[in-house]
Design a protein around this motif. Structure first.
Motif, PDB file in Angstrom:
ATOM      1  N   PHE A 143       0.839  -1.205   0.000  1.00  0.00           N
ATOM      2  CA  PHE A 143       0.000   0.000   0.000  1.00  0.00           C
ATOM      3  C   PHE A 143       0.871   1.250   0.000  1.00  0.00           C
ATOM      4  O   PHE A 143       0.644   2.186  -0.775  1.00  0.00           O
ATOM      5  CB  PHE A 143      -0.915  -0.006   1.221  1.00  0.00           C
ATOM      6  CG  PHE A 143      -1.676   1.277   1.412  1.00  0.00           C
ATOM      7  CD1 PHE A 143      -2.804   1.554   0.657  1.00  0.00           C
ATOM      8  CD2 PHE A 143      -1.249   2.222   2.342  1.00  0.00           C
ATOM      9  CE1 PHE A 143      -3.502   2.743   0.819  1.00  0.00           C
ATOM     10  CE2 PHE A 143      -1.936   3.408   2.512  1.00  0.00           C
ATOM     11  CZ  PHE A 143      -3.069   3.669   1.749  1.00  0.00           C
ATOM     12  N   PHE A 144       1.876   1.256   0.883  1.00  0.00           N
ATOM     13  CA  PHE A 144       2.740   2.424   0.964  1.00  0.00           C
ATOM     14  C   PHE A 144       3.524   2.603  -0.328  1.00  0.00           C
ATOM     15  O   PHE A 144       3.717   3.728  -0.796  1.00  0.00           O
ATOM     16  CB  PHE A 144       3.691   2.298   2.151  1.00  0.00           C
ATOM     17  CG  PHE A 144       4.492   3.536   2.415  1.00  0.00           C
ATOM     18  CD1 PHE A 144       3.900   4.654   2.969  1.00  0.00           C
ATOM     19  CD2 PHE A 144       5.838   3.597   2.093  1.00  0.00           C
ATOM     20  CE1 PHE A 144       4.628   5.806   3.203  1.00  0.00           C
ATOM     21  CE2 PHE A 144       6.577   4.743   2.324  1.00  0.00           C
ATOM     22  CZ  PHE A 144       5.967   5.848   2.886  1.00  0.00           C
ATOM     23  N   GLN A 145       3.964   1.487  -0.918  1.00  0.00           N
ATOM     24  CA  GLN A 145       4.699   1.589  -2.173  1.00  0.00           C
ATOM     25  C   GLN A 145       3.817   2.169  -3.274  1.00  0.00           C
ATOM     26  O   GLN A 145       4.251   3.021  -4.052  1.00  0.00           O
ATOM     27  CB  GLN A 145       5.222   0.218  -2.600  1.00  0.00           C
ATOM     28  CG  GLN A 145       6.122   0.262  -3.830  1.00  0.00           C
ATOM     29  CD  GLN A 145       7.420   1.010  -3.569  1.00  0.00           C
ATOM     30  OE1 GLN A 145       8.158   0.674  -2.653  1.00  0.00           O
ATOM     31  NE2 GLN A 145       7.689   2.034  -4.363  1.00  0.00           N
ATOM     32  N   SER A 146       2.550   1.709  -3.332  1.00  0.00           N
ATOM     33  CA  SER A 146       1.638   2.256  -4.341  1.00  0.00           C
ATOM     34  C   SER A 146       1.347   3.725  -4.065  1.00  0.00           C
ATOM     35  O   SER A 146       1.194   4.527  -4.991  1.00  0.00           O
ATOM     36  CB  SER A 146       0.335   1.450  -4.379  1.00  0.00           C
ATOM     37  OG  SER A 146      -0.376   1.570  -3.160  1.00  0.00           O
ATOM     38  N   LEU A 147       1.289   4.079  -2.765  1.00  0.00           N
ATOM     39  CA  LEU A 147       1.069   5.476  -2.401  1.00  0.00           C
ATOM     40  C   LEU A 147       2.248   6.333  -2.846  1.00  0.00           C
ATOM     41  O   LEU A 147       2.076   7.401  -3.447  1.00  0.00           O
ATOM     42  CB  LEU A 147       0.873   5.589  -0.887  1.00  0.00           C
ATOM     43  CG  LEU A 147       0.622   6.985  -0.321  1.00  0.00           C
ATOM     44  CD1 LEU A 147      -0.701   7.533  -0.831  1.00  0.00           C
ATOM     45  CD2 LEU A 147       0.627   6.956   1.202  1.00  0.00           C
ATOM     46  N   VAL A 148       3.459   5.851  -2.560  1.00  0.00           N
ATOM     47  CA  VAL A 148       4.653   6.595  -2.954  1.00  0.00           C
ATOM     48  C   VAL A 148       4.766   6.667  -4.472  1.00  0.00           C
ATOM     49  O   VAL A 148       5.112   7.702  -5.040  1.00  0.00           O
ATOM     50  CB  VAL A 148       5.914   5.950  -2.336  1.00  0.00           C
ATOM     51  CG1 VAL A 148       7.175   6.596  -2.878  1.00  0.00           C
ATOM     52  CG2 VAL A 148       5.884   6.075  -0.818  1.00  0.00           C
TER      53      VAL A 148
END
Length: 443
Positions: A143-148
């Motif tokens: 999730f964080f990777q997709s957010l970044v």
């Protein structure tokens, strides 16, 4: 003790055993713990079922026909999700070689038959709880990777040692970075500097943020000037902020960069055009526009009670027309440049010398407490103008008439200050030129 299923769907256990009695016993046992179940009678069927249902745990008999538990465990571990799903090997084998083989192919636990059900219960609950937590971490990571990655600007997360922990898809290849990879120390282009007078290397700035707590509650913003191997220059806007844990401790920093090359080049061009519009093209001095702006600013900042004054000197050359007529305009221009340089060399940093037009100059002095100081400077200016200038091998001389107005002694506004200084200068002209005169005080 059973599994907490209040917040999630019931977990799925894959029970694999060729013994129908034991297979049923294990199946019913894990169902009482709160699991749903799928069963397989041999290793090959278990691997096929694993790919379809993706269980939360596998309870796997070791000794089976077709494909034994060791081979089945190895095959599951080779599958994309199989690297994480916990596997408990249940077997009659107690020899050291079998135990080593089980763990070598990826088993998480090894339980011998007859089964100690309390041990199995605790192993199952512990492994599934850990698996769920690990899966949540992987989901959070994704999730964080997709957010970044959704951030269009190059974005990097580093720990307090400036080791790269996250990087979005826009960052690799960005002109400000050298090669950038997870787990590597952050490395900016060798010529990346803060675009200011200090020319501070970027990594020094980031280190300063890390080591000085006073910066760790701020969003740091600055423009980087980046030179490349081909001597091209680019600009990036850096946004840096500390990342904190639950208790407020700093765990790292998020760095976001924007390519602002076009903006900075346009700003530079606009600034250059602004400088041209505010400076005299012949002498390089401020022109009347900048002179008027500075005068208004100085008057506006003066609160009327400050003993430090603002002084305005109008200086008009005497005899300049004769130089122009005798030697030509090129000679006149040379003389004006020489006079401009002399005047500027005599004033303080923060004072302003300007060419107002033709052979007229304006000088603004700030924070002057004593009128005698103003007079002494005016005399030095007059002496410097009188000094000969060699033009085309000929020694040429001019003089000057200087009128002085002081705020707030002689005027209550910038416009009045200009009028009274101009009037004082013309009194010098009318009295024979080449002199200095103060304006009359306000009555």
């Amino acid at each position: 003790m059973t599994l907490d299923t209040n917040t999630e769907e019931r977990p799925l256990a894959l029970v694999v055993d060729d013994d129908p009695v034991l297979r049923l016993a294990v199946k019913q046992f894990v169902e009482r713990l709160g699991f749903e179940t799928q069963v397989a009678t041999d290793g090959r069927a278990a691997v096929e079922l694993f790919t379809k249902v993706c269980p939360d745990i596998v309870l796997l008999d070791a000794a089976m026909p077709e494909m034994d538990g060791f081979a089945a465990c190895a095959a599951m571990r080779a599958l994309p999700e199989g690297a994480h799903v916990p596997v408990i090997m249940i077997t009659v084998y107690e020899d050291e070689s079998s135990v080593d083989q089980a763990f070598n192919v990826g088993a998480d636990e090894y339980i011998t038959k007859p089964i100690h059900w309390a041990v199995l219960r605790n192993r199952v609950l512990h492994l599934v709880s850990s698996y769920r937590a690990e899966r949540q971490l992987r989901d959070d990571h994704a999730f964080f990777q997709s957010l970044v990655d959704s951030i269009p600007d190059p974005t990097v997360v580093v720990d307090t040692n400036l080791v790269v922990r996250w990087v979005n898809s826009s960052a690799p290849g960005f002109f400000a970075f050298e090669a950038i990879s997870l787990g590597d120390p952050l490395a900016f282009h060798a010529k990346a500097t803060i675009d200011d007078d200090s020319d501070t290397p970027l990594l020094s700035l980031i280190t300063n943020i890390v080591t000085h707590p006073k910066h760790q509650n701020e969003t740091i913003e600055c423009v980087l000037s980046v030179g490349t191997a081909h001597d091209n220059r680019f600009f990036a806007q850096l946004h840096a902020r500390a990342l904190r844990g639950v208790q407020g401790q700093v765990h790292g920093f998020i760095l976001r960069l924007q390519d602002v090359t076009t903006r900075e080049r346009l700003r530079s061009e606009a600034s250059h055009l602004g400088d041209l519009a505010r400076h005299d093209s012949l002498t390089g001095l401020a022109n009347r526009m900048l002179f008027e702006e500075r005068l208004r600013s100085l008057i506006a900042r003066h609160d009327g009670t400050d003993e430090r004054r603002v002084a305005l000197l109008f200086l008009d050359l005497d005899g300049f027309k004769a130089i122009n007529d005798s030697y030509g305009h090129a000679a006149g221009d040379q003389l004006l440049r020489a006079v401009a340089g002399r005047l500027e060399s005599l004033v303080r940093r923060g004072d302003l010398v300007s060419r107002l037009g033709g052979d007229e100059f304006g000088i603004l002095l700030t924070e002057v407490a004593d009128l005698d100081v103003i007079k002494m400077l005016a005399e030095r200016l007059l002496d410097s103008v009188r000094a000969p200038v060699v033009i085309g091998g000929e020694s040429c001389s001019v003089s000057a008439s200087i009128g002085i107005g002081v705020f707030p002694d002689h005027a209550e506004s910038g416009e009045d200050l200009e009028r009274c200084a101009d009037s004082a200068m013309y009194r010098v002209k009318n009295a024979g030129k080449s002199g200095i005169r103060f304006a009359e005080p306000i009555r």
